[in-house]
Design a protein around this motif. Structure first.
Motif, PDB file in Angstrom:
ATOM      1  N   GLU A  23      44.601  53.888  52.836  1.00 52.25           N
ATOM      2  CA  GLU A  23      45.842  53.167  52.659  1.00 52.25           C
ATOM      3  C   GLU A  23      45.649  51.811  52.719  1.00 52.25           C
ATOM      4  OE1 GLU A  23      50.275  53.861  54.466  1.00 52.25           O
ATOM      5  OE2 GLU A  23      48.607  53.644  55.977  1.00 52.25           O
ATOM      6  N   ILE A  24      46.198  51.039  51.675  1.00 53.75           N
ATOM      7  CA  ILE A  24      46.058  49.599  51.757  1.00 53.75           C
ATOM      8  C   ILE A  24      47.401  49.051  51.688  1.00 53.75           C
ATOM      9  CG2 ILE A  24      45.475  47.463  50.387  1.00 53.75           C
ATOM     10  CD1 ILE A  24      43.309  49.583  48.726  1.00 53.75           C
ATOM     11  N   LEU A  25      47.876  48.245  52.682  1.00 52.84           N
ATOM     12  CA  LEU A  25      49.223  47.874  52.930  1.00 52.84           C
ATOM     13  C   LEU A  25      49.129  46.241  52.563  1.00 52.84           C
ATOM     14  CD1 LEU A  25      50.099  49.130  56.300  1.00 52.84           C
ATOM     15  CD2 LEU A  25      50.720  50.157  54.219  1.00 52.84           C
ATOM     16  N   MET A  26      50.025  45.921  51.500  1.00 52.86           N
ATOM     17  CA  MET A  26      49.719  44.758  50.859  1.00 52.86           C
ATOM     18  C   MET A  26      51.261  44.175  50.851  1.00 52.86           C
ATOM     19  SD  MET A  26      47.672  45.449  47.523  1.00 52.86           S
ATOM     20  CE  MET A  26      47.861  43.482  46.951  1.00 52.86           C
ATOM     21  N   ASP A  27      51.299  42.683  51.483  1.00 54.20           N
ATOM     22  CA  ASP A  27      52.555  41.720  51.433  1.00 54.20           C
ATOM     23  C   ASP A  27      52.905  41.947  50.004  1.00 54.20           C
ATOM     24  OD1 ASP A  27      54.287  39.517  52.850  1.00 54.20           O
ATOM     25  OD2 ASP A  27      53.669  38.960  50.750  1.00 54.20           O
ATOM     26  N   PRO A  28      54.047  42.089  49.566  1.00 57.85           N
ATOM     27  CA  PRO A  28      54.659  41.660  48.233  1.00 57.85           C
ATOM     28  C   PRO A  28      53.729  40.827  47.297  1.00 57.85           C
ATOM     29  CG  PRO A  28      56.337  42.230  49.323  1.00 57.85           C
ATOM     30  CD  PRO A  28      55.324  41.932  50.562  1.00 57.85           C
ATOM     31  N   ASP A  29      53.580  39.646  48.098  1.00 56.27           N
ATOM     32  CA  ASP A  29      52.647  38.625  47.364  1.00 56.27           C
ATOM     33  C   ASP A  29      51.063  38.566  47.576  1.00 56.27           C
ATOM     34  OD1 ASP A  29      55.166  37.399  46.290  1.00 56.27           O
ATOM     35  OD2 ASP A  29      55.862  36.749  48.357  1.00 56.27           O
ATOM     36  N   ALA A  30      50.735  39.359  48.179  1.00 55.73           N
ATOM     37  CA  ALA A  30      49.310  39.300  48.472  1.00 55.73           C
ATOM     38  C   ALA A  30      48.750  39.943  47.170  1.00 55.73           C
ATOM     39  CB  ALA A  30      49.202  40.407  49.745  1.00 55.73           C
ATOM     40  N   VAL A  31      47.283  39.512  47.222  1.00 55.76           N
ATOM     41  CA  VAL A  31      46.497  39.870  46.040  1.00 55.76           C
ATOM     42  C   VAL A  31      45.230  40.582  46.594  1.00 55.76           C
ATOM     43  CG1 VAL A  31      47.461  38.336  44.449  1.00 55.76           C
ATOM     44  CG2 VAL A  31      45.458  37.694  45.745  1.00 55.76           C
ATOM     45  N   LEU A  32      44.533  41.382  45.489  1.00 51.98           N
ATOM     46  CA  LEU A  32      43.447  41.767  45.826  1.00 51.98           C
ATOM     47  C   LEU A  32      42.395  41.095  44.650  1.00 51.98           C
ATOM     48  CD1 LEU A  32      43.833  45.678  46.245  1.00 51.98           C
ATOM     49  CD2 LEU A  32      43.507  44.051  47.960  1.00 51.98           C
ATOM     50  N   GLY A  33      41.145  41.235  44.412  1.00 54.39           N
ATOM     51  CA  GLY A  33      40.342  40.824  43.443  1.00 54.39           C
ATOM     52  C   GLY A  33      39.417  41.589  42.826  1.00 54.39           C
ATOM     53  N   PRO A  34      38.832  41.291  41.727  1.00 62.91           N
ATOM     54  CA  PRO A  34      37.743  42.210  41.097  1.00 62.91           C
ATOM     55  C   PRO A  34      36.511  42.109  42.064  1.00 62.91           C
ATOM     56  CG  PRO A  34      38.683  40.577  39.404  1.00 62.91           C
ATOM     57  CD  PRO A  34      39.240  40.160  40.921  1.00 62.91           C
ATOM     58  N   VAL A  35      35.668  42.956  41.925  1.00 61.79           N
ATOM     59  CA  VAL A  35      34.345  42.819  42.763  1.00 61.79           C
ATOM     60  C   VAL A  35      33.249  42.715  41.718  1.00 61.79           C
ATOM     61  CG1 VAL A  35      35.513  44.054  44.287  1.00 61.79           C
ATOM     62  CG2 VAL A  35      34.298  45.601  42.682  1.00 61.79           C
ATOM     63  N   ASP A  36      33.358  42.216  40.723  1.00 66.85           N
ATOM     64  CA  ASP A  36      32.279  41.821  39.770  1.00 66.85           C
ATOM     65  C   ASP A  36      31.263  40.977  40.455  1.00 66.85           C
ATOM     66  OD1 ASP A  36      34.376  39.975  39.619  1.00 66.85           O
ATOM     67  OD2 ASP A  36      33.295  38.997  38.098  1.00 66.85           O
ATOM     68  N   PRO A  37      29.907  41.397  40.259  1.00 68.36           N
ATOM     69  CA  PRO A  37      29.078  40.802  40.903  1.00 68.36           C
ATOM     70  C   PRO A  37      28.691  39.166  40.263  1.00 68.36           C
ATOM     71  CG  PRO A  37      27.969  42.602  40.034  1.00 68.36           C
ATOM     72  CD  PRO A  37      29.362  42.520  39.648  1.00 68.36           C
ATOM     73  N   GLN A  38      28.500  38.468  41.256  1.00 70.47           N
ATOM     74  CA  GLN A  38      28.306  36.949  40.988  1.00 70.47           C
ATOM     75  C   GLN A  38      26.728  36.402  41.308  1.00 70.47           C
ATOM     76  OE1 GLN A  38      31.174  34.986  39.762  1.00 70.47           O
ATOM     77  NE2 GLN A  38      31.539  37.046  39.444  1.00 70.47           N
ATOM     78  N   LEU A  39      26.102  35.981  40.395  1.00 75.14           N
ATOM     79  CA  LEU A  39      24.583  35.554  40.680  1.00 75.14           C
ATOM     80  C   LEU A  39      24.295  34.182  40.403  1.00 75.14           C
ATOM     81  CD1 LEU A  39      23.053  38.412  38.410  1.00 75.14           C
ATOM     82  CD2 LEU A  39      23.247  38.424  40.795  1.00 75.14           C
ATOM     83  N   GLY A  40      23.495  33.768  41.375  1.00 77.58           N
ATOM     84  CA  GLY A  40      23.172  32.139  41.031  1.00 77.58           C
ATOM     85  C   GLY A  40      22.483  31.897  42.471  1.00 77.58           C
ATOM     86  N   ASN A  41      22.645  30.389  42.762  1.00 76.92           N
ATOM     87  CA  ASN A  41      21.926  29.670  43.710  1.00 76.92           C
ATOM     88  C   ASN A  41      22.594  28.474  44.128  1.00 76.92           C
ATOM     89  OD1 ASN A  41      20.926  27.325  42.157  1.00 76.92           O
ATOM     90  ND2 ASN A  41      19.543  28.580  41.184  1.00 76.92           N
ATOM     91  N   PRO A  42      22.194  27.829  45.195  1.00 76.56           N
ATOM     92  CA  PRO A  42      22.925  26.574  45.639  1.00 76.56           C
ATOM     93  C   PRO A  42      22.915  25.556  44.777  1.00 76.56           C
ATOM     94  CG  PRO A  42      21.782  27.691  47.514  1.00 76.56           C
ATOM     95  CD  PRO A  42      21.365  28.303  46.209  1.00 76.56           C
ATOM     96  N   LEU A  43      22.100  25.538  44.114  1.00 74.02           N
ATOM     97  CA  LEU A  43      22.073  24.285  43.079  1.00 74.02           C
ATOM     98  C   LEU A  43      22.961  24.490  41.746  1.00 74.02           C
ATOM     99  CD1 LEU A  43      18.042  23.444  43.455  1.00 74.02           C
ATOM    100  CD2 LEU A  43      20.174  22.361  44.687  1.00 74.02           C
ATOM    101  N   ARG A  44      22.818  25.476  41.499  1.00 72.76           N
ATOM    102  CA  ARG A  44      23.567  25.849  40.080  1.00 72.76           C
ATOM    103  C   ARG A  44      24.838  26.237  40.127  1.00 72.76           C
ATOM    104  NH1 ARG A  44      20.503  30.014  37.530  1.00 72.76           N
ATOM    105  NH2 ARG A  44      22.219  31.314  38.619  1.00 72.76           N
ATOM    106  N   GLY A  45      25.113  27.044  41.452  1.00 66.17           N
ATOM    107  CA  GLY A  45      26.378  27.709  41.632  1.00 66.17           C
ATOM    108  C   GLY A  45      26.227  29.046  41.046  1.00 66.17           C
ATOM    109  N   ALA A  46      27.272  29.845  41.044  1.00 63.18           N
ATOM    110  CA  ALA A  46      27.320  31.356  40.535  1.00 63.18           C
ATOM    111  C   ALA A  46      27.891  31.588  39.396  1.00 63.18           C
ATOM    112  CB  ALA A  46      28.103  31.979  41.648  1.00 63.18           C
ATOM    113  N   TRP A  47      27.205  32.608  38.564  1.00 63.91           N
ATOM    114  CA  TRP A  47      27.610  32.917  37.174  1.00 63.91           C
ATOM    115  C   TRP A  47      28.127  34.549  37.391  1.00 63.91           C
ATOM    116  CZ3 TRP A  47      22.962  30.493  34.435  1.00 63.91           C
ATOM    117  CH2 TRP A  47      23.253  29.435  34.382  1.00 63.91           C
ATOM    118  N   PRO A  48      29.062  34.731  36.538  1.00 65.73           N
ATOM    119  CA  PRO A  48      29.360  36.229  36.584  1.00 65.73           C
ATOM    120  C   PRO A  48      28.080  37.050  35.936  1.00 65.73           C
ATOM    121  CG  PRO A  48      31.237  34.962  35.804  1.00 65.73           C
ATOM    122  CD  PRO A  48      30.079  34.202  35.900  1.00 65.73           C
ATOM    123  N   ALA A  49      27.961  38.321  36.636  1.00 66.05           N
ATOM    124  CA  ALA A  49      26.795  38.935  35.859  1.00 66.05           C
ATOM    125  C   ALA A  49      27.038  39.474  34.484  1.00 66.05           C
ATOM    126  CB  ALA A  49      26.474  40.103  37.026  1.00 66.05           C
ATOM    127  N   ALA A  50      28.575  39.702  34.203  1.00 64.74           N
ATOM    128  CA  ALA A  50      28.764  40.352  33.229  1.00 64.74           C
ATOM    129  C   ALA A  50      28.658  39.343  31.997  1.00 64.74           C
ATOM    130  CB  ALA A  50      30.365  40.430  32.976  1.00 64.74           C
TER     131      ALA A  50
END
Length: 166
Positions: A23-50
C-alpha cells in the motif's frame, strides 16, 4: 502488510521502494517519479538511458566506441530496471506488472516527471490519500534545514539565490 507513506515526493529510487509495498499512502500533493535509468559520470552529468538508445538509432558513421559502449550499458540498464519493477509488483499486480514496468522505465517522461496521486491510480498502483495526521505532526517536529538550492518542495518565484540581486 507493508505500507509506504509519501508525504512529499518519492522519486526514482524512492518510487522503487514504494513499489515494493502493499500500500502507498500519498499526500494529495505528493508525487512519485519514473524509474528510468540515468547513466553518466561526475564530469558530464547523467543522461537518460532511453535517450542514449534513441540517439543510437540515428544514422551516424562517425560514432566512437565509447558511444557504442554507453548504448550497450543503457540497454542493460533499461532491462534491469524493467525486470526489477516486474519483480516488485508481480504478486500484487500480475496482469499489469509488465505494462507498469515498461511505462515507468522506458523513458516516456523525463526523470523528474511528477506522477501525482490520480495518475498513480490510473497506472494501477495501490495508492490512497489516507496519510495519518501523526505523520505530519512527526514531520513538524523535525523541520528541514534551509538548503542552498531549491528542492521539489518549494521554489519561491521569482527565484533568487541568497545574497544575489535580480
Amino acid at each position: 502488510r507493508e505500507t509506504v507513506i509519501v508525504p512529499h515526493y518519492a522519486m526514482s529510487g524512492g518510487t522503487l521502494l514504494a513499489l515494493a509495498a502493499d500500500e502507498i499512502l500519498m499526500d494529495p500533493d505528493a508525487v512519485l517519479g519514473p524509474v528510468d535509468p540515468q547513466l553518466g559520470n561526475p564530469l558530464r552529468g547523467a543522461w537518460p538511458a532511453a535517450s542514449i538508445l534513441a540517439a543510437l538509432e540515428q544514422p551516424n558513421p562517425n560514432r566512437d566506441d565509447e558511444t557504442h559502449i554507453l548504448g550497450d550499458i543503457a540497454r542493460k540498464a533499461v532491462v534491469q530496471v524493467r525486470e526489477t519493477v516486474v519483480e516488485l509488483v508481480r504478486d500484487r499486480m500480475p496482469g499489469e506488472a509488465e505494462t507498469l514496468a515498461n511505462t515507468l522505465s522506458e523513458g516516456r517522461w523525463t526523470h523528474d516527471y511528477p506522477i501525482r496521486l490520480g495518475q498513480a491510480r490510473l497506472l494501477g498502483l495501490p495508492v490512497s490519500d489516507a496519510v495519518p495526521e501523526g505523520v505530519y505532526e512527526l514531520m513538524d517536529r523535525y523541520p528541514r534545514r534551509a538548503q542552498r538550492r531549491p528542492s521539489v518542495e518549494f521554489i519561491p518565484t521569482p527565484y533568487r539565490e541568497p545574497g544575489k540581486d535580480a
